[in-house]
Design a protein around this motif. Structure first.
Motif, PDB file in Angstrom:
ATOM      1  N   ARG A   1      15.186  -0.065  -9.185  1.00  0.00           N
ATOM      2  CA  ARG A   1      14.760  -0.972 -10.254  1.00  0.00           C
ATOM      3  C   ARG A   1      15.775  -0.977 -11.397  1.00  0.00           C
ATOM      4  NH1 ARG A   1       9.664  -2.701 -11.005  1.00  0.00           N
ATOM      5  NH2 ARG A   1       9.620  -2.054 -13.202  1.00  0.00           N
ATOM      6  N   GLU A   2      16.294   0.213 -11.712  1.00  0.00           N
ATOM      7  CA  GLU A   2      17.312   0.321 -12.776  1.00  0.00           C
ATOM      8  C   GLU A   2      18.594  -0.408 -12.382  1.00  0.00           C
ATOM      9  OE1 GLU A   2      17.713   4.509 -13.303  1.00  0.00           O
ATOM     10  OE2 GLU A   2      15.713   4.735 -14.211  1.00  0.00           O
ATOM     11  N   GLU A   3      18.846  -0.462 -11.067  1.00  0.00           N
ATOM     12  CA  GLU A   3      20.051  -1.141 -10.574  1.00  0.00           C
ATOM     13  C   GLU A   3      19.857  -2.651 -10.428  1.00  0.00           C
ATOM     14  OE1 GLU A   3      20.695   0.932  -6.931  1.00  0.00           O
ATOM     15  OE2 GLU A   3      21.343   2.802  -7.920  1.00  0.00           O
ATOM     16  N   GLY A   4      18.656  -3.127 -10.756  1.00  0.00           N
ATOM     17  CA  GLY A   4      18.426  -4.566 -10.747  1.00  0.00           C
ATOM     18  C   GLY A   4      17.678  -5.126  -9.558  1.00  0.00           C
ATOM     19  N   VAL A   5      17.297  -4.266  -8.608  1.00  0.00           N
ATOM     20  CA  VAL A   5      16.495  -4.750  -7.482  1.00  0.00           C
ATOM     21  C   VAL A   5      15.052  -4.908  -7.977  1.00  0.00           C
ATOM     22  CG1 VAL A   5      15.725  -4.336  -5.113  1.00  0.00           C
ATOM     23  CG2 VAL A   5      17.956  -3.493  -5.862  1.00  0.00           C
ATOM     24  N   LYS A   6      14.488  -6.082  -7.762  1.00  0.00           N
ATOM     25  CA  LYS A   6      13.128  -6.352  -8.257  1.00  0.00           C
ATOM     26  C   LYS A   6      12.112  -5.789  -7.273  1.00  0.00           C
ATOM     27  CE  LYS A   6      14.552 -10.523 -10.722  1.00  0.00           C
ATOM     28  NZ  LYS A   6      14.456 -12.013 -10.765  1.00  0.00           N
ATOM     29  N   VAL A   7      11.932  -4.474  -7.319  1.00  0.00           N
ATOM     30  CA  VAL A   7      11.027  -3.826  -6.375  1.00  0.00           C
ATOM     31  C   VAL A   7       9.798  -3.291  -7.103  1.00  0.00           C
ATOM     32  CG1 VAL A   7      12.402  -1.691  -6.468  1.00  0.00           C
ATOM     33  CG2 VAL A   7      10.785  -2.024  -4.600  1.00  0.00           C
ATOM     34  N   THR A   8       8.632  -3.635  -6.588  1.00  0.00           N
ATOM     35  CA  THR A   8       7.352  -3.160  -7.094  1.00  0.00           C
ATOM     36  C   THR A   8       6.521  -2.712  -5.895  1.00  0.00           C
ATOM     37  OG1 THR A   8       6.562  -5.439  -7.020  1.00  0.00           O
ATOM     38  CG2 THR A   8       7.316  -4.636  -9.161  1.00  0.00           C
ATOM     39  N   ALA A   9       5.278  -2.315  -6.140  1.00  0.00           N
ATOM     40  CA  ALA A   9       4.425  -1.866  -5.035  1.00  0.00           C
ATOM     41  C   ALA A   9       2.969  -2.136  -5.380  1.00  0.00           C
ATOM     42  CB  ALA A   9       4.642  -0.375  -4.766  1.00  0.00           C
ATOM     43  N   ASP A  10       2.116  -2.022  -4.367  1.00  0.00           N
ATOM     44  CA  ASP A  10       0.676  -2.063  -4.606  1.00  0.00           C
ATOM     45  C   ASP A  10       0.041  -0.857  -3.942  1.00  0.00           C
ATOM     46  OD1 ASP A  10      -0.060  -3.041  -1.768  1.00  0.00           O
ATOM     47  OD2 ASP A  10       1.235  -4.655  -2.470  1.00  0.00           O
ATOM     48  N   GLN A  11      -1.234  -0.616  -4.281  1.00  0.00           N
ATOM     49  CA  GLN A  11      -1.901   0.609  -3.839  1.00  0.00           C
ATOM     50  C   GLN A  11      -3.405   0.386  -3.776  1.00  0.00           C
ATOM     51  OE1 GLN A  11      -2.438   3.546  -6.896  1.00  0.00           O
ATOM     52  NE2 GLN A  11      -2.134   5.278  -5.534  1.00  0.00           N
ATOM     53  N   TYR A  12      -4.063   1.041  -2.811  1.00  0.00           N
ATOM     54  CA  TYR A  12      -5.531   1.114  -2.827  1.00  0.00           C
ATOM     55  C   TYR A  12      -5.925   2.562  -3.155  1.00  0.00           C
ATOM     56  CZ  TYR A  12      -4.681   2.576   2.057  1.00  0.00           C
ATOM     57  OH  TYR A  12      -4.209   3.199   3.194  1.00  0.00           O
ATOM     58  N   PRO A  13      -7.041   2.777  -3.867  1.00  0.00           N
ATOM     59  CA  PRO A  13      -7.368   4.111  -4.388  1.00  0.00           C
ATOM     60  C   PRO A  13      -8.239   4.963  -3.464  1.00  0.00           C
ATOM     61  CG  PRO A  13      -8.854   2.508  -5.324  1.00  0.00           C
ATOM     62  CD  PRO A  13      -7.960   1.750  -4.390  1.00  0.00           C
ATOM     63  N   TYR A  14      -7.781   5.163  -2.238  1.00  0.00           N
ATOM     64  CA  TYR A  14      -8.552   5.934  -1.257  1.00  0.00           C
ATOM     65  C   TYR A  14      -7.633   6.884  -0.500  1.00  0.00           C
ATOM     66  CZ  TYR A  14     -12.248   2.429  -1.909  1.00  0.00           C
ATOM     67  OH  TYR A  14     -13.210   1.613  -2.445  1.00  0.00           O
ATOM     68  N   ARG A  15      -8.181   8.028  -0.104  1.00  0.00           N
ATOM     69  CA  ARG A  15      -7.422   9.005   0.684  1.00  0.00           C
ATOM     70  C   ARG A  15      -7.213   8.538   2.117  1.00  0.00           C
ATOM     71  NH1 ARG A  15      -9.796  13.370   2.276  1.00  0.00           N
ATOM     72  NH2 ARG A  15      -7.831  14.048   3.193  1.00  0.00           N
ATOM     73  N   ALA A  16      -8.095   7.681   2.594  1.00  0.00           N
ATOM     74  CA  ALA A  16      -8.026   7.239   3.991  1.00  0.00           C
ATOM     75  C   ALA A  16      -7.318   5.905   4.106  1.00  0.00           C
ATOM     76  CB  ALA A  16      -9.433   7.135   4.572  1.00  0.00           C
ATOM     77  N   SER A  17      -6.502   5.786   5.137  1.00  0.00           N
ATOM     78  CA  SER A  17      -5.892   4.498   5.468  1.00  0.00           C
ATOM     79  C   SER A  17      -6.741   3.839   6.548  1.00  0.00           C
ATOM     80  CB  SER A  17      -4.464   4.693   5.974  1.00  0.00           C
ATOM     81  OG  SER A  17      -4.475   5.422   7.197  1.00  0.00           O
ATOM     82  N   GLY A  18      -6.431   2.596   6.846  1.00  0.00           N
ATOM     83  CA  GLY A  18      -7.127   1.894   7.921  1.00  0.00           C
ATOM     84  C   GLY A  18      -6.097   1.219   8.808  1.00  0.00           C
TER      85      GLY A  18
ATOM     86  N   HIS B   1       0.830  -1.222   0.000  1.00  0.00           N
ATOM     87  CA  HIS B   1       0.000   0.000   0.000  1.00  0.00           C
ATOM     88  C   HIS B   1       0.864   1.272   0.000  1.00  0.00           C
ATOM     89  CE1 HIS B   1       0.806  -0.703   4.231  1.00  0.00           C
ATOM     90  NE2 HIS B   1      -0.117  -1.640   4.314  1.00  0.00           N
ATOM     91  N   LEU B   2       1.584   1.492  -1.069  1.00  0.00           N
ATOM     92  CA  LEU B   2       2.502   2.629  -1.190  1.00  0.00           C
ATOM     93  C   LEU B   2       1.738   3.945  -1.047  1.00  0.00           C
ATOM     94  CD1 LEU B   2       5.469   3.420  -1.788  1.00  0.00           C
ATOM     95  CD2 LEU B   2       4.857   3.467  -4.205  1.00  0.00           C
ATOM     96  N   LYS B   3       2.212   4.784  -0.118  1.00  0.00           N
ATOM     97  CA  LYS B   3       1.505   6.035   0.162  1.00  0.00           C
ATOM     98  C   LYS B   3       2.347   6.932   1.050  1.00  0.00           C
ATOM     99  CE  LYS B   3      -1.027   3.911   4.048  1.00  0.00           C
ATOM    100  NZ  LYS B   3      -0.539   2.529   3.850  1.00  0.00           N
TER     101      LYS B   3
END
Length: 477
Positions: A218-235, A195-197
């Motif tokens: 990522r350019e240096e070869g680390v396999k890093v990605t992220a996920d996200q939910y589309p809301y202003r509020a966290s829980g 939940h990148l934010k």
């Protein structure tokens, strides 16, 4: 539109699937696979204090805990779920099993025990390890400890996902992102930032810096990605806003510290800063409070007024009441900027995760004021951010929901529609699809998701659940 089934890269249905295997709120939004065991909290393995915690959670859901290890837990799901499940083993659960709430480094023997539990969990079906370094007891661990444990998973082909140590309210967002990348680099493991934010207004301006750091890695070869939910509020839990040192030793020790006037004052001062940086009492909605459910659906400022206290005194009182009963205080906190949500969403390496639960509008799973993301994440992106705002093309949104997470997880038979692939399919109306769940009325199914097929079986037919349970437990091939 006919699409591959949506993959929820970040879910928390570990216990709710045992209550309601039909996974209504997930499958009705098109989810055919959910990754569970996130944020370092999994349903297994549970020994020692982790078992006590599991029993507290199970009590809330009116179920019993009759498993210990990952294989035993996953066996309970097999043949008894409407959606597919891929499980992560939670670092917090493992550390709690071995060390309890101790705020120290593990001994060699304890580290060995944790490695053994993690290796066993992967062998029994988990696809990776998750951390929630924001939460105790995980927050007591140094980076080096996490790297050592991640190496065990790397050797078995799994992934590392992380609710990073600080998402902004501690002022160390960039350091937390760099830590996640370091763990991936030194353990040799693919990284998924959960939940990148950025959830503190004073740090909203760092979004470009944060994204650039990830892209350089990522350019240096680390396999890093992220996920996200589309809301202003966290829980989260109000307990997460209490300083780490105050929670060492668990609930009983926290209560003892709150009973000491000087220590209580110190806790109050630190909590006050967090509440301020997260937008004040007006922006903290009580979503779950078992000691007094009448507070649910009210914000912290309203509860404070009702109690005749200041916001900070009311917050401390809620924490104390919950700690005495060994319960949580669920919070929906409005703390993010729409501009940053859009920036993150546009990145091609960001996939979709609800950060929610498989819920149902009736029974025990309808209690409290849940975050609407449990019902609306995927339709919200398709309706609002694709159709209405044009932030993403439809094709790109679907890729983020399907083939991108399937590739990250190493599932070669999911994520695209092609002969020989598993038949996980969603049929939706792109002109109608939209979320209906709101913050005050979250238990509402979306519109426009017409049919959902899981492993070739029709689970949603013209927007209605068929009662079929064709879901499978997906493991590393």
């Amino acid at each position: 539109m006919v699409s591959p089934g949506f993959i929820d890269m970040h879910g928390h249905s570990d216990y709710t699937l045992l209550v309601n295997p039909f996974a209504d709120s997930k499958v009705r939004q098109g989810v055919t696979t959910e990754v569970i065991g996130n944020c370092g909290q999994s349903a297994a393995p549970i020994l020692g204090e982790a078992r006590e915690e599991a029993e507290r959670i199970a009590e809330r859901y009116e179920i019993s805990v009759d498993w210990t290890y990952m294989g035993e837990y996953l066996e309970k799901l097999k043949g008894n779920i409407s959606i597919n499940v891929a499980a992560l083993v939670g670092f917090g659960t493992v550390r709690l099993s071995v060390m309890g709430y101790e705020a120290r480094e593990p001994s060699d023997d304890e580290l060995s025990q944790m490695k053994s539990l993690i290796a066993r969990s992967i062998d029994e079906g988990a696809v990776g390890i998750s951390t929630g370094l924001r939460y105790v007891p995980q927050s007591y661990a140094k980076t080096e400890e996490v790297i050592e444990l991640a190496k065990v998973v790397a050797e078995k082909g799994g992934i590392y996902t992380s609710h990073i140590r600080d998402e902004g309210d501690g002022g160390r967002l960039i350091e937390a992102i760099e830590e996640a990348i370091r763990i991936g680099r030194e353990a040799g493991i693919p990284v998924e930032i959960s939940h990148l934010k950025i959830l503190a207004k004073p740090l909203w301006h760092l979004c470009d810096d944060m994204l650039n750091i990830i892209e350089r890695a990522r350019e240096e070869g680390v396999k890093v990605t992220a996920d996200q939910y589309p809301y202003r509020a966290s829980g989260t839990s109000l307990m997460a806003w209490i300083p780490k040192w105050a929670k060492e030793g668990g609930y009983e020790k926290l209560v003892q510290r709150l009973e000491d006037p000087e220590t209580r004052k110190k806790i109050k001062e630190e909590l006050s800063k967090v509440i301020e940086i997260r937008g004040g009492g007006e922006n903290a909605l009580i979503s779950r409070f078992e000691p007094n459910p009448s507070f649910e659906g009210k914000n912290l400022a309203e509860v404070a007024e009702e109690m005749g206290l200041s916001v900070i005194d009311a917050a401390i009182k809620l924490v104390e009441m919950a700690a005495r009963e060994k319960k949580g205080v669920g919070i929906v906190n409005f703390n993010q900027s729409e501009e940053n949500i859009r920036k993150i969403m546009r990145k091609p390496w960001v996939m979709v995760g609800t950060d929610g639960y498989a819920l149902k509008p009736e029974g025990v799973l309808s209690k409290g004021v849940a975050h609407p993301r449990s019902y609306g994440t995927f339709p919200r992106i398709l309706g609002r951010y694709v159709r209405e705002e044009g932030i993403l093309s439809l094709e790109e949104a679907i890729r983020k929901m399907t083939s991108l997470p399937a590739s990250k997880l190493g599932f070669k038979d999911r994520g695209i529609i092609r002969e020989g692939m598993a038949a996980d399919i969603v049929v939706f109306d792109p002109e109608k699809v939209i979320d209906r769940a709101t913050y005050m009325n979250p238990h509402q199914f979306p519109e426009g998701i017409e049919y959902v097929i899981v492993n070739g079986e029709l689970v949603v037919d013209k927007g209605r659940h068929t009662g079929k349970l064709p879901g499978e437990v997906l493991t590393l091939k």
